[in-house]
Structures are given as C-alpha cells and as structure tokens.
Design an enzyme around this catalytic site. Structure first.
Site, PDB file in Angstrom:
ATOM      1  CG  HIS A  61      -1.007  -8.534   0.509  1.00  8.36           C
ATOM      2  ND1 HIS A  61      -0.578  -7.234   0.450  1.00  8.36           N
ATOM      3  CD2 HIS A  61      -2.339  -8.482   0.245  1.00  8.36           C
ATOM      4  CE1 HIS A  61      -1.613  -6.448   0.182  1.00  8.36           C
ATOM      5  NE2 HIS A  61      -2.683  -7.181   0.045  1.00  8.36           N
ATOM      6  CE1 TYR A  87      -3.044  -3.029   0.337  1.00  9.38           C
ATOM      7  CE2 TYR A  87      -3.596  -2.342   2.552  1.00  9.38           C
ATOM      8  CZ  TYR A  87      -3.760  -3.213   1.491  1.00  9.38           C
ATOM      9  OH  TYR A  87      -4.662  -4.245   1.594  1.00  9.38           O
TER      10      TYR A  87
HETATM   11  N1  LIG Z   1      -5.811  -8.519   1.682  1.00 13.23           N
HETATM   12  C1  LIG Z   1      -6.165  -8.050   0.512  1.00 13.23           C
HETATM   13  O1  LIG Z   1      -5.849  -8.625  -0.532  1.00 13.23           O
HETATM   14  C2  LIG Z   1      -6.973  -6.786   0.452  1.00 13.23           C
HETATM   15  C3  LIG Z   1      -7.591  -6.404  -0.759  1.00 13.23           C
HETATM   16  C4  LIG Z   1      -8.367  -5.234  -0.765  1.00 13.23           C
HETATM   17  C5  LIG Z   1      -8.493  -4.476   0.390  1.00 13.23           C
HETATM   18  N2  LIG Z   1      -7.845  -4.845   1.558  1.00 13.23           N
HETATM   19  C6  LIG Z   1      -7.986  -4.065   2.813  1.00 13.23           C
HETATM   20  O2  LIG Z   1      -9.375  -3.880   3.058  1.00 13.23           O
HETATM   21  C7  LIG Z   1      -9.626  -2.495   3.258  1.00 13.23           C
HETATM   22  C8  LIG Z   1     -11.046  -2.141   2.868  1.00 13.23           C
HETATM   23  O3  LIG Z   1     -11.302  -2.480   1.523  1.00 13.23           O
HETATM   24  P1  LIG Z   1     -11.390  -1.377   0.337  1.00 13.23           P
HETATM   25  O4  LIG Z   1     -10.624  -0.148   0.708  1.00 13.23           O
HETATM   26  O5  LIG Z   1     -11.010  -2.101  -0.908  1.00 13.23           O
HETATM   27  O6  LIG Z   1     -12.934  -1.094   0.195  1.00 13.23           O
HETATM   28  P2  LIG Z   1     -14.178  -0.759   1.169  1.00 13.23           P
HETATM   29  O7  LIG Z   1     -13.703  -0.493   2.546  1.00 13.23           O
HETATM   30  O8  LIG Z   1     -15.188  -1.819   0.918  1.00 13.23           O
HETATM   31  O9  LIG Z   1     -14.734   0.570   0.513  1.00 13.23           O
HETATM   32  C9  LIG Z   1     -14.008   1.762   0.534  1.00 13.23           C
HETATM   33  C10 LIG Z   1     -14.734   2.761  -0.363  1.00 13.23           C
HETATM   34  O10 LIG Z   1     -16.024   3.032   0.180  1.00 13.23           O
HETATM   35  C11 LIG Z   1     -16.158   4.425   0.450  1.00 13.23           C
HETATM   36  N3  LIG Z   1     -16.894   4.548   1.719  1.00 13.23           N
HETATM   37  C12 LIG Z   1     -16.432   4.262   2.969  1.00 13.23           C
HETATM   38  N4  LIG Z   1     -17.389   4.465   3.884  1.00 13.23           N
HETATM   39  C13 LIG Z   1     -18.482   4.878   3.223  1.00 13.23           C
HETATM   40  C14 LIG Z   1     -19.786   5.248   3.633  1.00 13.23           C
HETATM   41  N5  LIG Z   1     -20.131   5.225   4.909  1.00 13.23           N
HETATM   42  N6  LIG Z   1     -20.679   5.619   2.658  1.00 13.23           N
HETATM   43  C15 LIG Z   1     -20.331   5.631   1.359  1.00 13.23           C
HETATM   44  N7  LIG Z   1     -19.101   5.283   0.908  1.00 13.23           N
HETATM   45  C16 LIG Z   1     -18.183   4.915   1.836  1.00 13.23           C
HETATM   46  C17 LIG Z   1     -14.740   4.956   0.540  1.00 13.23           C
HETATM   47  O11 LIG Z   1     -14.672   6.305   0.133  1.00 13.23           O
HETATM   48  P3  LIG Z   1     -14.107   7.499   1.103  1.00 13.23           P
HETATM   49  O12 LIG Z   1     -12.712   7.119   1.504  1.00 13.23           O
HETATM   50  O13 LIG Z   1     -14.161   8.681   0.201  1.00 13.23           O
HETATM   51  O14 LIG Z   1     -15.059   7.575   2.270  1.00 13.23           O
HETATM   52  C18 LIG Z   1     -14.001   4.064  -0.458  1.00 13.23           C
HETATM   53  O15 LIG Z   1     -14.165   4.543  -1.784  1.00 13.23           O
HETATM   54  C19 LIG Z   1      -8.541  -1.829   2.398  1.00 13.23           C
HETATM   55  O16 LIG Z   1      -8.412  -0.447   2.682  1.00 13.23           O
HETATM   56  C20 LIG Z   1      -7.360  -2.676   2.760  1.00 13.23           C
HETATM   57  O17 LIG Z   1      -6.859  -2.296   4.029  1.00 13.23           O
HETATM   58  C21 LIG Z   1      -7.112  -5.999   1.585  1.00 13.23           C
END
Ligand SMILES: NC(=O)c1ccc[n+]([C@@H]2O[C@H](COP(=O)([O-])OP(=O)(O)OC[C@H]3O[C@@H](n4cnc5c(N)ncnc54)[C@H](OP(=O)(O)O)[C@@H]3O)[C@@H](O)[C@H]2O)c1
Length: 276
Positions: free
Chosen positions: A108, A50
C-alpha cells in the site's frame, strides 16, 4: 458496458478502467460493488486498511459474473511489512475476502522509515509461488524504489498505483513505468476533495463531445494509458464513469488538461508520508 482489457507484464489480464472501493462499507458497500460489476467493472480495488475486504468478497460471490473475469486487488498495510508478515497478511485477506486467490496484491505504501518494503515484496513473491496471489505490484513507489526493487529481485512489479489526476499528472513516473513495462494505475482519478470538475476546460470539452466533465477527466486517464479507478457509491455515476470508450480527446486537449498541474491533493509524498 464493455471496458477494454489490457495485459500486464506477467501475461495476466487487467483493464483500462477499474473500480475504487474506499469508504464503501456495510450492506450499502456490498451493493455498490455488486452494481459496479453489473455495470461492467472487472478490476476491483480494496485494501486491508479500507476495512471492506469482506464486502468486496461478498459482492464477488453475489455477482453472476464469473470469478475468473474479475481482478480482485488488495493491499498490504504498513503494519504488515516483512517477509513472513506479508504472507500472513495475504492469508488474512483471503480469509476476510472469502476467496481462494487475490488477483493483484500491492504494497500500500513503501514507508521508507520502516525500511522493509523489499522483504515485503519477497514475501509477496513467495505468496505467488504458493498460488495465493496471481500478480504482484506496488502502490506509491518512487522511481528510485522501483529501480531498487527490480535490481534486487529481478521481478518487475506488474502495477504501480499512484496519485494521478489533472492536478498531478506525474509525467516522469508515467515515463518510468512505460520504460519498464509497469502499468500505471491512477488513485483519486477525479481528484476527490478538490474542485477539479468545476474547471472550465471540462465543461467546454463535455459540451463538445456530449459527455459529462467526469467523463472527460476519466477519458484523459485513458489517453495517458493509465488505469483510473474512480469510486462511486451511485450506480448512475458508476455507469457514467465507465462510459468513456465512445469518444477520444485530441493531443492538444490532453495537453491542455495536463497543464492544470499544481501538485498533490495533500502532502502524500511517499518519501515522507507513511501509513500503517
Ligand atoms: N493506493 C492508495 O494509496 C490510494 C489512495 C487513495 C485512493 N485509492 C483508491 O483509489 C480509489 C479512487 O480514489 P478516491 O475514492 O480517493 O477518489 P475519486 O475516485 O477520485 O473520487 C471519488 C469521489 O468522487 C465522487 N464521484 C464519483 N463519480 C462522480 C461523478 N461522475 N460525478 C461527480 N462526482 C463523482 C464520489 O462520490 P459518490 O460515491 O457519491 O458518487 C466520491 O466522493 C479509492 O476508492 C481507492 O480504491 C488508493
């Protein structure tokens, strides 16, 4: 806001809900993580890939919350697989984080064509022996891989962080985790890059409970006994996403949400998808 604590299979403290940090970089990223801690999040999820371990470490130092209350998670990237490489990877992460301990270290992606996840895990256990790491876990592991890991090392990972959201509820993986005492952590819990929040069921339940559609989705993860790690750069949304412990969904509502199942967000099947 108080997020309930839970205990992992190695006796360490974890939480029912954590904070994702993918794409939170630079000063804005640091400020977003400081505000998340301020808003009650204790589990912080970063990764070498990241490019924001420095920001997360800086936020931990800047926050008034005691270091021991936080669970700083990072992940070993595919290019660092191997026993010695895993130890070197976490040593590098500690330097970048500016911390003296990683609380939870994950692989990861398993990257099966590389074939080194077992040695990587052995290196992580060595790093734990050395006190560099408190808990070891994995991400994107299949049940078959988990079974082999447990058989060959005798150490069950504390956590498996997998893609999990209403479009991909992963019932079989969750059942396997429960059977083996592995904590399920949900990545992309809000199904980023989809129109999930516009599904009518969330509007209807949001109105019923006086909450928002995102809160219904996050509460669904809590009902499944998984730890979602929603990411938001926005302090207001961070508060909203964490404020899901004052209501609950019925079993029928949980089932209705799980029936939205249609598959992965993109082609990230860990048997094929690899990340370096
Ligand atoms: N291990 C892996 O392979 C892997 C893969 C993917 C992700 N991850 C981890 O999982 C975490 C979360 O997944 P993600 O970042 O992919 O997606 P997510 O948490 O499902 O969604 C994040 C998105 O939703 C928006 N959002 C957040 N809260 C909201 C709300 N209350 N209302 C409307 N929109 C909202 C955010 O925008 P704003 O920021 O503008 O609020 C952002 O665009 C990552 O940050 C990472 O740490 C791990």
């Amino acid at each position: 806001m108080t997020i309930p604590a839970i205990t992992l299979n190695d006796g360490t403290s974890f939480a029912a809900l954590g904070f994702g940090t993918y794409k939170l970089t630079g000063d804005e990223g640091t400020n977003a993580v400081v505000s998340a801690i301020d808003n009650g999040y204790r589990v912080l999820d970063t990764a070498v890939n990241y490019g924001n371990e420095a920001e997360v470490g800086e936020a931990v130092r800047r926050s008034p919350v005691d270091r021991d209350e936080l669970v700083v998670t990072t992940k070993i990237p595919g290019r660092h697989h191997g026993r010695d490489e895993a130890i070197a990877s976490v040593t590098g992460s500690l330097q970048t984080l500016g911390l003296d301990r990683v609380d939870l270290l994950l692989i990861h992606w398993p990257n099966p064509s590389v074939g080194k996840w077992l040695e990587t895990y052995e290196g992580m256990l060595e790093a734990r022996e050395q006190g560099l790491v408190r808990s070891v876990g994995v991400s994107n592991f299949t049940a078959e891989m988990l079974g082999r890991l447990i058989d060959e090392t005798g150490v069950t990972p504390a956590v498996n962080q997998i893609e999990l959201h209403p479009y991909f509820p992963q019932a079989e993986m969750r059942a396997f985790h429960t059977e083996h005492g592995i904590r399920t952590e949900s990545w992309s819990p809000l199904a980023r890059r989809s129109e999930l929040l516009a599904e009518p069921v969330f509007g209807r339940l949001a109105e019923k409970y006086g909450v928002t559609p995102s809160q219904v989705v996050i509460r669904w993860h809590v009902e499944l006994d998984a730890t979602p790690i929603p990411k938001s750069a926005d302090p207001q949304r961070q508060r909203e996403n964490a404020d899901v412990f004052g209501f609950s969904l019925t079993a029928d509502e949980v089932a209705e949400i799980s029936a939205l199942e249609r598959g992965r967000l993109f082609d990230a099947d860990p048997n094929h998808h690899e990340e370096m």
